[in-house]
Design a protein around this motif. Structure first.
Motif, PDB file in Angstrom:
ATOM      1  N   MET A  42       0.842  -1.179   0.000  1.00 48.65           N
ATOM      2  CA  MET A  42       0.000   0.000   0.000  1.00 48.65           C
ATOM      3  C   MET A  42       0.888   1.243   0.000  1.00 48.65           C
ATOM      4  SD  MET A  42      -3.081   0.915   2.423  1.00 48.65           S
ATOM      5  CE  MET A  42      -4.124   2.168   1.838  1.00 48.65           C
ATOM      6  N   SER A  88       1.910   5.166   0.607  1.00 45.71           N
ATOM      7  CA  SER A  88       1.724   6.142   1.674  1.00 45.71           C
ATOM      8  C   SER A  88       1.935   7.553   1.153  1.00 45.71           C
ATOM      9  CB  SER A  88       2.742   5.884   2.787  1.00 45.71           C
ATOM     10  OG  SER A  88       2.613   4.581   3.268  1.00 45.71           O
ATOM     11  N   ARG A 146      -2.375  17.239   6.205  1.00 45.35           N
ATOM     12  CA  ARG A 146      -2.695  15.850   6.568  1.00 45.35           C
ATOM     13  C   ARG A 146      -4.167  15.717   6.927  1.00 45.35           C
ATOM     14  NH1 ARG A 146      -0.475  13.923  12.030  1.00 45.35           N
ATOM     15  NH2 ARG A 146      -2.059  15.436  12.613  1.00 45.35           N
ATOM     16  N   ASP A 147      -4.666  16.640   7.758  1.00 42.80           N
ATOM     17  CA  ASP A 147      -6.069  16.581   8.173  1.00 42.80           C
ATOM     18  C   ASP A 147      -7.008  16.711   6.974  1.00 42.80           C
ATOM     19  OD1 ASP A 147      -5.148  16.279  10.752  1.00 42.80           O
ATOM     20  OD2 ASP A 147      -5.489  18.385  11.318  1.00 42.80           O
ATOM     21  N   LEU A 168      -6.901  13.364   5.127  1.00 40.97           N
ATOM     22  CA  LEU A 168      -7.630  12.325   5.859  1.00 40.97           C
ATOM     23  C   LEU A 168      -9.134  12.485   5.643  1.00 40.97           C
ATOM     24  CD1 LEU A 168      -5.571  12.188   9.175  1.00 40.97           C
ATOM     25  CD2 LEU A 168      -5.661  10.439   7.385  1.00 40.97           C
ATOM     26  N   ARG A 169      -9.608  13.734   5.616  1.00 36.42           N
ATOM     27  CA  ARG A 169     -11.029  13.988   5.346  1.00 36.42           C
ATOM     28  C   ARG A 169     -11.406  13.625   3.913  1.00 36.42           C
ATOM     29  NH1 ARG A 169     -11.076  19.660   6.805  1.00 36.42           N
ATOM     30  NH2 ARG A 169      -9.583  19.455   8.470  1.00 36.42           N
ATOM     31  N   GLN A 170     -10.428  13.655   3.002  1.00 34.46           N
ATOM     32  CA  GLN A 170     -10.688  13.307   1.598  1.00 34.46           C
ATOM     33  C   GLN A 170     -10.616  11.795   1.359  1.00 34.46           C
ATOM     34  OE1 GLN A 170     -11.551  15.307  -1.084  1.00 34.46           O
ATOM     35  NE2 GLN A 170     -11.889  16.816   0.531  1.00 34.46           N
ATOM     36  N   GLY A 171     -10.284  11.028   2.394  1.00 33.20           N
ATOM     37  CA  GLY A 171     -10.290   9.564   2.264  1.00 33.20           C
ATOM     38  C   GLY A 171      -8.920   8.922   2.096  1.00 33.20           C
ATOM     39  N   PHE A 172      -7.857   9.683   2.178  1.00 31.45           N
ATOM     40  CA  PHE A 172      -6.515   9.101   2.113  1.00 31.45           C
ATOM     41  C   PHE A 172      -6.175   8.547   3.501  1.00 31.45           C
ATOM     42  CE2 PHE A 172      -6.576  12.199  -1.320  1.00 31.45           C
ATOM     43  CZ  PHE A 172      -6.051  11.468  -2.361  1.00 31.45           C
ATOM     44  N   ASP A 173      -5.679   7.321   3.530  1.00 34.35           N
ATOM     45  CA  ASP A 173      -5.477   6.643   4.815  1.00 34.35           C
ATOM     46  C   ASP A 173      -4.098   6.872   5.413  1.00 34.35           C
ATOM     47  OD1 ASP A 173      -8.008   5.526   4.654  1.00 34.35           O
ATOM     48  OD2 ASP A 173      -7.298   3.778   3.572  1.00 34.35           O
ATOM     49  N   GLU A 174      -3.108   6.490   4.678  1.00 28.76           N
ATOM     50  CA  GLU A 174      -1.735   6.439   5.174  1.00 28.76           C
ATOM     51  C   GLU A 174      -1.045   7.780   4.930  1.00 28.76           C
ATOM     52  OE1 GLU A 174       1.265   4.343   7.065  1.00 28.76           O
ATOM     53  OE2 GLU A 174      -0.742   3.590   6.671  1.00 28.76           O
ATOM     54  N   ARG A 209       1.480  10.713   6.685  1.00 25.36           N
ATOM     55  CA  ARG A 209       2.418  11.041   7.767  1.00 25.36           C
ATOM     56  C   ARG A 209       2.987  12.432   7.549  1.00 25.36           C
ATOM     57  NH1 ARG A 209       5.550   5.493   8.959  1.00 25.36           N
ATOM     58  NH2 ARG A 209       3.891   4.070   8.347  1.00 25.36           N
TER      59      ARG A 209
END
Length: 183
Positions: free
Chosen positions: A1, A3, A18-19, A22-28, A30
């Motif tokens: 996967m 990142s 990053r935030d 994450l709200r757009q659906g990206f998981d990994e 950093r």
């Protein structure tokens, strides 16, 4: 996967991006604030996209780019003036960032990385000299004993390999064992 690693001199900016991601659906996703920390993080990852500013706390983006492993791409973020002077082949987005542009660009880059990894996995592995010798010797014996041309001997090995469900090297080894045992 794959990142996503965000490397910006101001860690607060990296956390905001990053935030958003994450709200757009990206998981990994950093974050870090220096090139050295980014390289340390990358060493634990398989593949991904590095989102970088032009100047980091300890290096320039070009230095980081040179150190990126094979399955990592860079997305450069900066002002239009700075980006006009970027390295060839580096994707870039001008600030202020639009969330949709960032998400679309990252999605495209990650899909492209996955396709490249999948394509590379399908490539046949290079045979060792020892394995090449098994095939060469098996073909030579088939040519000698059965009056075959090299092409015919190779096709025979390929057919036997497919029929038995073994790879070409194993088939060549079996042919060698059978022919030498009958001597």
């Amino acid at each position: 996967m794959s990142s996503i690693l965000i490397v910006l001199p101001k860690i607060e900016d990296a956390r905001k991006i990053r935030d958003l991601l994450l709200r757009q659906g990206f998981d990994e996703v950093r974050v870090c604030s220096s090139g050295a920390k980014a390289l340390s993080e990358i060493s634990h990852l398989e593949s991904g996209v590095v989102i970088s500013g032009c100047r980091l706390a300890d290096m320039n983006y070009t230095e980081l780019l040179e150190c990126l492993p094979n399955y990592f791409e860079m997305l450069l973020i900066g002002s239009r003036a700075v980006l006009s002077d970027r390295c060839e082949g580096v994707l870039a987005l001008a600030t202020p960032l639009r969330v949709s542009e960032l998400a679309d660009t990252l999605g495209m880059m990650l899909r492209q990385l996955e396709r490249r990894k999948k394509k590379d996995r399908k490539k046949p592995k290079k045979r060792s000299e020892k394995e090449e010798n098994y095939i060469r010797n098996a073909k030579f014996l088939l040519m000698e004993r059965n009056c075959l041309t090299e092409e015919e001997a190779h096709r025979y090995l390929q057919k036997c390999s497919m029929d038995s469900g073994t790879n070409l090297v194993e088939t060549a080894q079996m042919v060698l064992m059978l022919l030498y045992d009958s001597v």
